[in-house]
Scaffold this motif. Structure first.
Motif, PDB file in Angstrom:
ATOM      1  N   HIS A 124      -8.510  21.545 -21.899  1.00  0.00           N
ATOM      2  CA  HIS A 124      -7.218  21.879 -21.308  1.00  0.00           C
ATOM      3  C   HIS A 124      -6.362  22.758 -22.203  1.00  0.00           C
ATOM      4  CE1 HIS A 124      -8.425  18.008 -19.364  1.00  0.00           C
ATOM      5  NE2 HIS A 124      -8.278  18.800 -18.324  1.00  0.00           N
ATOM      6  N   GLY A 125      -6.932  23.255 -23.322  1.00  0.00           N
ATOM      7  CA  GLY A 125      -6.215  24.215 -24.161  1.00  0.00           C
ATOM      8  C   GLY A 125      -5.314  23.626 -25.230  1.00  0.00           C
ATOM      9  N   SER A 126      -5.367  22.328 -25.441  1.00  0.00           N
ATOM     10  CA  SER A 126      -4.549  21.759 -26.518  1.00  0.00           C
ATOM     11  C   SER A 126      -5.000  22.347 -27.850  1.00  0.00           C
ATOM     12  CB  SER A 126      -4.679  20.234 -26.566  1.00  0.00           C
ATOM     13  OG  SER A 126      -4.106  19.656 -25.418  1.00  0.00           O
TER      14      SER A 126
ATOM     15  N   GLY B 142      -3.119  17.014 -38.357  1.00  0.00           N
ATOM     16  CA  GLY B 142      -3.446  16.312 -37.117  1.00  0.00           C
ATOM     17  C   GLY B 142      -2.441  16.570 -36.011  1.00  0.00           C
ATOM     18  N   LYS B 143      -1.327  17.211 -36.325  1.00  0.00           N
ATOM     19  CA  LYS B 143      -0.230  17.409 -35.370  1.00  0.00           C
ATOM     20  C   LYS B 143      -0.661  18.253 -34.169  1.00  0.00           C
ATOM     21  CE  LYS B 143       4.403  19.298 -34.999  1.00  0.00           C
ATOM     22  NZ  LYS B 143       5.471  20.050 -35.646  1.00  0.00           N
ATOM     23  N   ALA B 144      -0.247  17.822 -32.964  1.00  0.00           N
ATOM     24  CA  ALA B 144      -0.472  18.597 -31.744  1.00  0.00           C
ATOM     25  C   ALA B 144       0.473  19.789 -31.761  1.00  0.00           C
ATOM     26  CB  ALA B 144      -0.226  17.736 -30.511  1.00  0.00           C
TER      27      ALA B 144
ATOM     28  N   ALA C 219      -1.806  17.945 -24.904  1.00  0.00           N
ATOM     29  CA  ALA C 219      -1.789  16.835 -25.871  1.00  0.00           C
ATOM     30  C   ALA C 219      -0.425  16.801 -26.571  1.00  0.00           C
ATOM     31  CB  ALA C 219      -2.890  16.994 -26.897  1.00  0.00           C
ATOM     32  N   THR C 220       0.100  15.581 -26.764  1.00  0.00           N
ATOM     33  CA  THR C 220       1.359  15.411 -27.487  1.00  0.00           C
ATOM     34  C   THR C 220       1.181  14.528 -28.716  1.00  0.00           C
ATOM     35  OG1 THR C 220       1.972  13.554 -26.065  1.00  0.00           O
ATOM     36  CG2 THR C 220       2.797  15.736 -25.433  1.00  0.00           C
ATOM     37  N   GLU C 221       0.144  13.706 -28.702  1.00  0.00           N
ATOM     38  CA  GLU C 221      -0.121  12.801 -29.820  1.00  0.00           C
ATOM     39  C   GLU C 221      -0.980  13.504 -30.869  1.00  0.00           C
ATOM     40  OE1 GLU C 221       1.086   9.611 -30.214  1.00  0.00           O
ATOM     41  OE2 GLU C 221       2.279  10.159 -28.458  1.00  0.00           O
TER      42      GLU C 221
END
Length: 142
Positions: free
Chosen positions: A104-106, A113-115, A120-122
């Motif tokens: 989905h392109g996250s 590790g940051k989104a 993705a938000t986590e």
């Protein structure tokens, strides 16, 4: 008609559905030393090979092990799950210090590790990692 054997098509259709159901269970079962799909942290030590394969100031994706390791300075390593926190897909590439999820392109900063880009938000879960004898080992007791 009553009393007649089931049509071949019906039998084949049932067999195909039963087979697909079995494959679905096998495909969703990710229990191994790499942990469960819901918890991608390794449950046993994972040998990642030569430590110098991770470039200083960069990162390396270990797709089969579902891990990404960065090396901010010589001899220092940080590891994260390479399983996207949005839908569980495994990152497909690392460019510089950014990891990409093909589903989905996250995008993630593989040094923290940051989104960086949704959906993705986590952040990616951190995984213990250590160098031992020129090799990297990730997971418990690392």
């Amino acid at each position: 008609m009553p009393g007649q054997p089931a049509a071949r098509r019906t039998v084949l259709k049932g067999a195909a559905l039963a087979g697909a159901a079995g494959l679905g269970v096998a495909a969703c079962s990710t229990e191994s030393k790499l942990g469960h799909a819901e918890n991608p942290t390794p449950t046993a030590p994972v040998d990642l090979g030569a430590a110098d394969a991770v470039p200083v100031g960069g990162a390396k994706l270990y797709r089969e092990q579902r891990l990404v390791v960065s090396c901010p300075a010589k001899g220092q390593y940080k590891a994260f799950s390479a399983q996207c926190t949005h839908a569980g897909c495994v990152l497909d590439k690392v460019e510089g210090t950014e990891g990409n999820c093909p589903c989905h392109g996250s995008r993630f900063d593989v040094t923290t590790g940051k989104a960086l880009q949704g959906p993705a938000t986590e952040p990616l879960p951190e995984v213990p990692v250590k160098e031992a004898g020129g090799k990297l080992v990730a997971g418990p007791d690392a």
